[in-house]
Design an enzyme around this catalytic site. Structure first.
Site, short mmCIF file in Angstrom:
data_model
loop_
_atom_site.label_atom_id
_atom_site.label_comp_id
_atom_site.label_asym_id
_atom_site.label_seq_id
_atom_site.Cartn_x
_atom_site.Cartn_y
_atom_site.Cartn_z
N TYR B 143 48.38 46.69 37.97
CA TYR B 143 47.23 47.40 37.39
C TYR B 143 46.90 48.59 38.29
O TYR B 143 46.36 48.43 39.38
CB TYR B 143 46.04 46.45 37.28
CG TYR B 143 44.81 47.09 36.70
CD1 TYR B 143 44.78 47.49 35.37
CD2 TYR B 143 43.68 47.30 37.48
CE1 TYR B 143 43.64 48.10 34.83
CE2 TYR B 143 42.54 47.89 36.95
CZ TYR B 143 42.54 48.30 35.62
OH TYR B 143 41.42 48.89 35.10
N GLN B 145 44.92 51.50 39.14
CA GLN B 145 43.65 52.23 38.97
C GLN B 145 43.34 53.09 40.20
O GLN B 145 43.31 54.31 40.14
CB GLN B 145 42.52 51.25 38.71
CG GLN B 145 41.15 51.93 38.60
CD GLN B 145 40.06 50.98 38.13
OE1 GLN B 145 40.20 50.31 37.11
NE2 GLN B 145 38.98 50.91 38.89
N THR B 146 43.12 52.43 41.36
CA THR B 146 42.72 53.14 42.57
C THR B 146 43.72 54.24 42.95
O THR B 146 44.92 54.08 42.79
CB THR B 146 42.63 52.12 43.72
OG1 THR B 146 41.69 51.12 43.36
CG2 THR B 146 42.18 52.77 45.02
N GLY B 185 48.58 46.19 43.86
CA GLY B 185 49.25 44.92 44.20
C GLY B 185 50.45 44.66 43.30
O GLY B 185 50.34 44.75 42.09
N GLY B 407 37.26 28.01 71.35
CA GLY B 407 38.55 28.63 71.62
C GLY B 407 39.64 28.28 70.61
O GLY B 407 40.35 29.15 70.12
N GLU B 430 37.49 45.66 44.22
CA GLU B 430 36.84 45.31 42.94
C GLU B 430 35.38 45.78 42.92
O GLU B 430 34.49 45.03 42.51
CB GLU B 430 36.93 43.81 42.68
CG GLU B 430 38.32 43.33 42.39
CD GLU B 430 39.01 44.13 41.30
OE1 GLU B 430 40.17 44.50 41.50
OE2 GLU B 430 38.37 44.42 40.27
N ASP B 432 33.36 48.36 45.71
CA ASP B 432 32.86 48.25 47.08
C ASP B 432 31.43 47.69 47.03
O ASP B 432 30.62 48.09 46.20
CB ASP B 432 32.85 49.65 47.70
CG ASP B 432 32.35 49.62 49.12
OD1 ASP B 432 33.18 49.50 50.03
OD2 ASP B 432 31.11 49.68 49.32
#
Lengths: 656, 656
Positions: B143, B145-146, B185, B407, B430, B432
């Site tokens: 997908y 988009q960005t 992705g 630790g 998805e 910010d």
């Protein structure tokens, strides 16, 4: 429409932002580098030498396996030890040079724990012998304290060092699985020697933890010596500290000469008599050294993160197009600058206060070496409180810086993730923060008790002097002195409140978060007093901007303390003052981050590049990514699996 | 002295803690699994199948390179697609099975973005054709988009899809460097197809972002098709999501048929006429799907982290030896349980509320498919507020869980670091979080304006119904209904306060943190109302314990809101109530975490092992660490570098 393509516009934006700077950056740079350490000039010179060394290979790190990171680290140590001879570096210069690589190396603990412990806890002869070998790196050491089953609480350590009078030797032994030494930096595959914390057993009696020098590996062929079982404990979270071989160590009745017990303070004589140290706390001073160093290290890490984020948010544009045909810079949104500028203020404050505290530590060390422990309690509580607060706020601040950058902040190439990973263990090691809180609270309650029962006023300038602060009658939010007093009163007020809820058998059951709250309030009072002192300097560089930044630190600290200050502070006025101060600072944000003096090589961040060309930098690094240009691998995965999925899918689709 | 060696004592401790459980664990397990999804039984069955698959190889992950993680991921996808046929799994079962591996795979975005977007935004014919191919995995999608220069703001996307009427085709093009698709992705080396968000250009006019199906790679040989430049964007921070190939994509005038524009709502006809969607927001619904899923995913991740931490802190002992000859369990300290139990409460609350919200989303989707967008605004604001709050609090909660383990929590084998790394981008992707805050605030201010100007009461049960809440006249901290009402009034009160400070030209300049504060207050009011509804159920399983846990959620939420509630809540009484509730819950802490139903295989944590044998587990994994038993490598590093350092050191020492 914008006249320039967005990737070029970023450089123009950065140039303009830099040109806006209202103060002399070099003066502030000197302030940030000068009060403790080499000072700016010597630092810059060292940095020039170091950054020419190709072996450091910062850009290669994201693509190296752990084995490669470790090996590269060893190559760096080797080369830098060579440079040390070439340039006649001091011990401090060698360690600074190694720190500048930004990689935590197996040698780090040699320099920050093994060597200092010998120098501070060894007898004169031990310092001469072992100290000299360690300084020269004729031996490589680690500091073996933590065990699989026991951390911050040294009294609970299970490893034993039993004195065998017949042979004038100590026998080191790990009686249980949980007594295995664990998390020891540089032990897994590197160190030749260790300083080991073990329970001294004398004539059947346990005398508490003492320190012993034990050889681990042969100086001929580096093979593990008999009776020692050694290995690496495995990878750390977030792929952090990959170049360091944190190790485990078990002893099976390993014998060492009596002379290998570090004996500046406590000693064991030939006839098994225990000579107690003149002051029970004398041996404790050395353990504070790492904490003192950690605060400055944290401050510098935070400075890197905030420099990167402020730079990126200055050139990243987003939102509704303005009259100039451009979307606003991300940093210009109140919800962004309100997050970033307070972090920047902390990076300044932690830097300045940490350097002060290092001076205080040095002064205490000198006295301690003379057998005078009078400065120890004050220094101990200040370092404990600061370690907790600085390590936690640095971690939170780096994360704030990362998030402000949105999606790209999650790229390894942004560089902030690596800073966060590196700093992550700081909140749990060298005294777990929640254990150290208890020590700060114990001291605070004792001081409070003293003041209230005897009416004694704590000495001016002492850590707990705030206990004498009166409730402010008026508060001018523009007056930094008022704000510092307010934070001091708040600490006294929080302690008094907690004292009223103390449960006789289970002190904090009625207020289970009390310890963390008291520890923070007390330490913020300490810092606020120091900040007020700095602001009182008439020669403070950076003009109004540095003053505003420190003012912002006080204001936002008050804001986080509003729940304690409901009767004294008007939240609306306070937030308006925070907003006004942020807005006034904004034009100097780039100048204030430039003043840290980081080079592009140091930051190693595509989003923090000095010239603002972030998109070109991101594109360049992605193109060269080691996960691309792997034609063969790519075809292998396709033929092995992807094609099978598609074939199966086609068959399935035909049936649907 | 303790009768048992510490490593064996841990198992006894765990057995006793488990035996203390006061309620029926299976009932609570059903509550946590049952209200949305497969339910416990089907989940457990699937888990059994999945955890038998050696190809998943969880234990091997910390020692794999990125190339190996990616390849192993492809092998898992291949094998699971085979299992799907074997077992007749549904689409949902296949995706759940892949999720159970705990690895984010290149196929994840195919299932959560590519396929759902086609199903929701495609015409009937597109759903039949592309939807079927995608469901079968005859094509693998991503997908897109960005872009490099543009994230959450889709209106600013630069990629163009220009309609060429003469050839009845769209021409996809990336006009600038910053228009390069980025962070996609599954794109870097896997996907055969993409759904691309691009600016539709029709007869020279920009019509805003629309969706297009574009083939990227050949289905014959997987080679990149002409006009596409594709690659992997490089590693992510913390070594997170290494099995996924987040990619970049540039188009050089790539032509696709007109039929490849997803056209359930908007359409372009043969003669270049634009047919607008019946409702401007209709196409927006699909983007909410991932947010709805993310909340439940976050809740489950938090549940894993808190299970691990509560288990370890139950068997880890530290501090002064008690009358039983043992140091207290770490979990028994107020400063520990006060941190862990509120996180456990959030893991429950987020789980329950997220499943409710998924039902609400489904109901909205059904209406949306019928062209009815009436439920969209409510669902949108609830999902935006919840996405921000849940993603941020899950991240903070995982970190709290990690730090409570001291630790050892920093070891990769603890498993919590990997959970934190995996969840890290949730706060910036998805939508910010700080951008979504603005959307929540806009809706809140509008609703407030409506209520104050018209005097209208928001409908009962609606998202903003809290605006009608009156200031509480009395407050019983033991009454969960009172607490929920208090949090609802607080949200209305915060909004009213912010409205008074709004600056006419620059709304939030006087209160730059206002948006985040309003968004949180509003969403906490929403959650509190849901929690009160759950507590009103008379058939709630888990007896007093689950009720106490939800009560604790409300109490600690009020505690974090004290700065807003100074005039209403007595902090001392509140903290005492928190302490009392924690203490009452403590004996059930193990039972409450067991109720999540995680197996050791799922948790993959040496500190979270079901039987409490943490030291044996840590020792076993460290011994098998891929960084040990590398005799050759070890000698090579010694001969190459370590020996050189030592030789140089010896020479230097001779001169000192």
């Amino acid at each position: 429409m914008a006249a320039l393509p967005p990737n070029e516009q970023t450089r123009v934006d950065m140039e303009r932002a830099r040109a806006n700077t209202s103060f002399d950056v070099s003066g502030v740079r000197d302030l940030l580098h000068g009060s403790y350490g080499f000072g700016w000039e010597a630092h810059a010179k060292l940095l020039t030498v170091v950054s020419r060394e190709a072996v450091v290979n910062k850009a290669g790190r994201p693509f190296m396996s752990r084995e490669e990171r470790y090996k590269t680290g060893q190559a760096v140590i080797d080369r830098f030890n060579e440079l040390r001879v070439e340039h006649g570096w001091s011990d401090e210069q060698l360690e600074s040079a190694l720190l500048l690589t930004g990689e935590i190396l197996p040698s780090t603990l040699h320099a920050t724990a093994f060597l200092p412990v010998i120098l501070r806890q060894g007898s004169d002869e031990q310092v001469r012998h072992w100290g000299m070998l360690a300084r020269a790196r004729a031996i490589i050491g680690c500091y073996a304290q933590t065990e699989l089953g026991h951390g911050t609480d040294v009294a609970a350590l299970e490893t034993t060092a039993t004195f065998d009078k017949t042979r004038d030797e100590f026998v080191l032994h790990s009686p249980t699985l949980t007594s295995t030494k664990w998390w020891i930096g540089g032990l897994g595959r590197t160190a030749t020697h260790a300083v080991v914390q073990a329970q001294l057993v004398l004539e059947g009696k346990r005398m508490g933890p003492h320190l012993f020098i034990v050889q681990l590996r042969s100086l001929e062929d580096h093979k593990t010596l008999p009776g020692r079982t050694i290995g690496d404990i495995g990878p750390k979270a977030f792929n952090a500290h990959p170049a360091t071989d944190h190790g485990f160590l078990r002893f099976d009745h390993v014998r060492i000469p009596r002379a290998h017990m570090l004996s500046k303070f406590a000693q064991v004589t030939r006839d098994a008599t225990y000579v107690a140290p003149p002051h029970a706390k004398l041996s404790y001073g050395g353990m504070l050294y790492i904490r003192a160093q950690m605060n400055l290290g944290g401050a510098l890490t935070l400075a890197k993160a905030i420099t990167i984020s402020v730079r990126y948010c200055t050139v990243r544009r987003q939102g509704r197009i303005g009259p100039d045909g451009l979307a606003p810079a991300v940093v210009s949104y109140p919800s962004t600058y309100h997050r970033l500028l307070p972090v920047l203020a902390k990076a300044y404050v932690f830097n300045i206060v940490s350097r002060d505290l290092l001076k205080q530590y040095d002064a205490m060390s000198v006295r301690l070496a003379e057998g005078d422990a009078s400065l120890l309690p004050e220094t101990h509580v200040a370092l404990a409180g600061m370690k907790v607060l600085v390590s936690a706020d640095v971690l939170a601040g780096i994360d704030t810086a990362r998030r402000a950058m949105g999606g790209h902040g999650f790229s390894e190439f942004a560089g902030v993730g690596a800073l966060l990973a590196m700093h992550t263990p700081a909140v749990t090691y060298e005294g777990d923060n929640y254990v150290l809180d208890k020590q700060v609270v114990r001291a605070a309650l004792k001081a409070h008790q003293l003041v209230t029962s005897s009416g004694a006023t704590p000495p001016r300038g002492s850590f707990f002097s705030f206990l004498a602060t009166q409730r402010p009658v008026s508060l001018n939010l523009g007056d930094t002195h008022d704000l510092a007093k307010l934070l001091q009163w708040r600490a006294a007020h929080v302690i008094a409140g907690v004292v009223r809820t103390l449960h006789p058998n289970a002190p904090f059951e009625n207020d289970p978060g009390a310890e963390a709250r008291v520890s923070r309030a007390v330490t913020e009072a300490f810092i606020a007093a120091r900040v007020a002192d700095v602001l009182a300097r008439t020669d403070l560089p950076g003009g109004q901007s540095v003053r505003r930044l420190l003012h912002l630190y006080l204001l936002t600290t008050v804001e986080t303390a509003l729940a304690d200050l409901a009767t004294v502070v008007d939240p609306v006025a306070l937030r308006a003052k925070v907003g006004e101060t942020c807005k006034a600072l904004l034009p100097d944000a780039i100048g204030l981050t430039d003043a840290f003096g980081f080079t592009d090589w140091e930051l190693d961040s595509v989003l923090g590049v000095h010239d603002g060309g972030v998109y070109d930098a991101l594109w360049e690094r992605a193109r060269k990514s080691g996960f691309n240009d792997v034609g063969k691998e790519e075809q292998a995965t396709y033929k092995g699996h992807i094609s099978a999925v598609l074939r199966r899918g086609s068959a399935l689709a035909a049936k649907l």
